[in-house]
Design an enzyme around this catalytic site. Structure first.
Site, mmCIF file in Angstrom:
data_model
loop_
_atom_site.group_PDB
_atom_site.id
_atom_site.type_symbol
_atom_site.label_atom_id
_atom_site.label_comp_id
_atom_site.label_asym_id
_atom_site.label_seq_id
_atom_site.Cartn_x
_atom_site.Cartn_y
_atom_site.Cartn_z
ATOM 1 C CE LYS A 123 -3.840 -2.170 2.477
ATOM 2 N NZ LYS A 123 -3.118 -3.339 3.028
ATOM 3 C CG ASP A 142 -7.934 1.488 1.817
ATOM 4 O OD1 ASP A 142 -8.658 1.123 0.868
ATOM 5 O OD2 ASP A 142 -8.069 2.588 2.366
#
Length: 216
Positions: A123, A142
């Site tokens: 991420k 996410d």
DNA sequence: AACTCGGGGCA
DNA sequence: TGCCCAGAGTT
């Protein structure tokens, strides 16, 4: 599903949200080094909280060389408010050491190299490429992105890596970064985990979950 | 897959 | 007071 659905989703969300204003937080950082460090600190914290400490942090450690020789105790005092401060202090010092030792003090612009840095996962690597190099090589999945993808029927997967693969096929590469930001904004404000506002959602007409959720 | 690290902001 | 924050590393 019709192949035009992803295009419609993008158009509707783009009309709803202004990505340029929501990214202002990152624009005041001057270089990839600052963006990398700020992004590591932003894990499980808001951008606003990170911005409370970056001025002091970068005044004291303006480049990878200075940060690579910092005492962890000193860094902890500065970034304390961002949470997870012990791990984050250790990680950004170690990351700075890798930048100095392996990359001549520069921040690499590839996901696979960024991911090797301490404190940087998939991420964070995606975020750094997007903001520091104005490019998107992937989509950071996410909880918001995962939840929207499932509710909209864009992916049946549960593993974030496989959700990302599905999304990368559905959307053209040049809007990957925008999709990422739009999904997160929408997931936070409207398509919430707990009580989603399907009645106010611009995507409700093409969302299975909304059809289900608004049945009485 | 589950667990830990964590302070700050907000309704 | 409870819930959330563009997570990562370890077991």
């Amino acid at each position: 599903m019709s192949s035009s659905v992803p295009c419609t989703i993008y158009r509707l969300l783009s009309t709803e949200y202004d990505l340029t204003s929501s990214e202002d937080e990152f624009l005041h950082f001057e270089n990839p080094y600052q963006i990398l460090i700020a992004t590591i600190l932003s894990a499980q914290t808001t951008d606003r909280t990170v911005n409370l400490v970056t001025k002091d942090l970068f005044a004291r450690y303006p480049d990878p060389v200075s940060l690579s020789t910092a005492r962890q105790q000193d860094v902890e005092k500065i970034i304390h408010r961002t949470g997870f401060y012990r791990a984050k202090s250790r990680n950004i010092i170690a990351a700075a050491q890798v930048l100095v030792n392996l990359y001549g003090g520069e921040v690499p612009d590839e996901i696979n190299k960024l991911i090797e840095l301490p404190g940087v996962g998939r991420k964070t690597a995606n975020i750094v490429v997007h903001h520091a190099f104005d490019r998107a090589d992937g989509i950071a999945v996410d909880t918001h992105v995962g939840r929207l993808s499932g509710r909209l029927g864009l992916s049946d997967e549960s593993n974030p890596d496989r959700i990302e693969q599905d999304l990368l096929k559905l959307f053209p590469k040049k809007i990957w970064g925008d999709i990422n930001g739009l999904f997160i904004l929408h997931g936070r404000k409207v398509c919430r985990a707990r009580k989603p506002s399907c009645s106010c959602c611009v995507l409700s007409s093409l969302c299975r979950y909304a059809a289900l959720n608004t049945l009485q």
